[in-house]
Design an enzyme around this catalytic site. Structure first.
Site, short mmCIF file in Angstrom:
data_model
loop_
_atom_site.label_atom_id
_atom_site.label_comp_id
_atom_site.label_asym_id
_atom_site.label_seq_id
_atom_site.Cartn_x
_atom_site.Cartn_y
_atom_site.Cartn_z
CB SER A 43 12.23 -8.16 4.15
OG SER A 43 11.46 -7.56 3.21
CG ASP B 227 -4.06 -10.65 9.59
OD1 ASP B 227 -4.47 -11.34 10.28
OD2 ASP B 227 -3.08 -9.70 9.67
CG ASP C 127 0.11 -6.49 3.09
OD1 ASP C 127 -0.16 -7.83 3.29
OD2 ASP C 127 1.24 -6.03 3.44
P1 13P Z 1 8.79 -7.40 5.55
O1 13P Z 1 8.58 -6.71 6.62
O2 13P Z 1 9.70 -8.97 5.79
O3 13P Z 1 9.21 -7.02 4.16
O4 13P Z 1 7.27 -8.28 5.31
C1 13P Z 1 6.23 -7.58 4.46
C2 13P Z 1 5.01 -8.21 4.61
O5 13P Z 1 4.87 -9.13 5.06
C3 13P Z 1 3.82 -7.50 4.01
O6 13P Z 1 2.39 -8.04 4.24
O1 G3H Z 2 3.22 -6.14 6.58
C1 G3H Z 2 3.14 -4.76 6.86
C2 G3H Z 2 3.81 -4.08 5.76
O2 G3H Z 2 5.08 -4.16 5.78
C3 G3H Z 2 3.14 -2.80 5.55
O3 G3H Z 2 3.72 -1.75 6.46
O4 G3H Z 2 1.37 -0.88 7.59
O5 G3H Z 2 3.78 0.22 7.52
O6 G3H Z 2 2.45 -0.02 5.44
P1 G3H Z 2 2.76 -0.54 6.86
ZN ZN Z 3 2.39 -9.10 6.15
#
Ligand code: 13P
Ligand code: G3H
Ligand code: ZN
Length: 311
Positions: A216, A104, A82
């Site tokens: 979310s 990204d 991610d």
């Molecule tokens: P939320 O903070 O809305 O759960 O989004 C998560 C997200 O986009 C992780 O990449």
């Molecule tokens: O988009 C971000 C995700 O919610 C991950 O969050 O970088 O705190 O693990 P983090």
């Molecule tokens: Zn994200």
């Protein structure tokens, strides 16, 4: 069923008008809660790992836990990076067994985003790994942007064809009004997503999978439990479920959820410890936390994403 890419998942999701849940994972209880829920309802899954998650738990622990979940459930699971911020982190995850990475490049200028994304795509595709790119910037209410700034941070539909063609990405994350975290809109502000932009992108890229970050719903019941048990999150607001259902029926094939998992886990722990202040066995308070995650994910799959029965 081995760990898989999202290629087949997205094709079926696009054609079937539903979306795959992409849930962020940081530890064993989160992985178990998500995968047990998906197993109950027969849903394919994307488990995604951020740079912060790799720092917290270490890449190898998360990879082994996900492999254990795959062996335990027999589900098709895609393991995804991610928000990879540079080529090196994407390479490290590809070399370390992930089947999907996000590069990204949204903070870069258009041409640099294309160059960086293309570099990751070439390395990934040679190794059978798929790539998610991003165009447009997700804003947070804390950024306090004015309307014209906000408009320019949304994904510009006239850039998407060139970006996808020149980079070769397998999916595209877009900005249409969602944002990360638990405070997505100002108190009293009506949640709004730019479905007109999504529609135009879909028209320009027929059949191409779109990704929604910051999705979310910031479930009010969970926020209430947290606030009734010593928490203080008065103005937490998320994306209404109806909007996510609408996006899933359109070109959105991957919906990212992290904050709701955090709320579910924290609500379970706070509630348990408020009732049992003398308890200090982590297994006791992590059990309701994991139960909450299981219930949350099952509800998302069945009532929002529509991916139940699609594994
Ligand atoms: P939320 O903070 O809305 O759960 O989004 C998560 C997200 O986009 C992780 O990449
Ligand atoms: O988009 C971000 C995700 O919610 C991950 O969050 O970088 O705190 O693990 P983090
Ligand atoms: Zn994200």
């Amino acid at each position: 069923m081995p760990i898989v890419t999202s290629k087949e998942m997205f094709k079926k999701a696009y054609d079937g008008g539903y979306a795959i849940g992409a849930f962020n994972v940081n530890n064993m209880e989160i992985i178990q809660g998500i995968t047990e829920a998906a197993k109950e309802v027969g849903a394919p899954l994307i488990l995604q790992v951020s740079a912060g998650a790799r720092k917290y738990a270490k890449h190898v622990y998360l990879m082994k836990l996900i492999e254990a979940a795959e062996a335990d459930t027999g589900l098709p699971i895609c393991v995804h990076l991610d928000h990879g911020e540079d080529f090196e982190v994407c390479k490290s995850c590809i070399d370390g067994g992930f089947t999907s990475v996000m590069i990204d490049g949204s903070k870069h200028a258009f041409l640099e985003n294309i160059r960086l994304t293309r570099q990751v795509v070439e390395y990934a595709h040679d190794r059978g790994v798929v790539v998610e790119g991003e165009l447009g910037k997700l804003a947070g209410i804390e950024d306090d942007v004015n309307v014209s700034d906000e408009d320019s941070s949304f994904t510009q539909p006239d850039e998407v064809e060139e970006f996808v063609t020149k980079t070769g990405v397998d999916s595209l994350a877009i900005a249409i009004g969602t944002s990360h975290g638990a405070y997505k809109f100002k108190p009293g502000q009506k949640p709004r997503l730019r479905f007109d932009i999504l529609e135009e992108i879909q028209r320009r890229l027929p059949g191409f999978p779109i990704v929604l970050h910051g999705a979310s719903s910031v479930i009010p019941e969970l926020v209430e439990i947290i606030n009734h048990n010593g928490g203080a999150m008065p103005d937490a607001i998320g994306i209404p479920e109806e909007m996510l259902r609408q996006a899933a029926k359109m070109a959105v094939c991957k919906i990212n959820i992290d904050s709701d998992l955090r709320l579910a886990m924290t609500a379970g722990i706070r509630q348990y410890l408020a009732k049992n202040p003398a308890e200090f066995d982590p297994r006791k308070y992590l059990t309701p936390a994991r139960d909450n995650i299981r219930a949350l994910v099952k509800n998302k799959i069945v009532n929002v994403l529509g991916s139940d029965g699609k594994a």
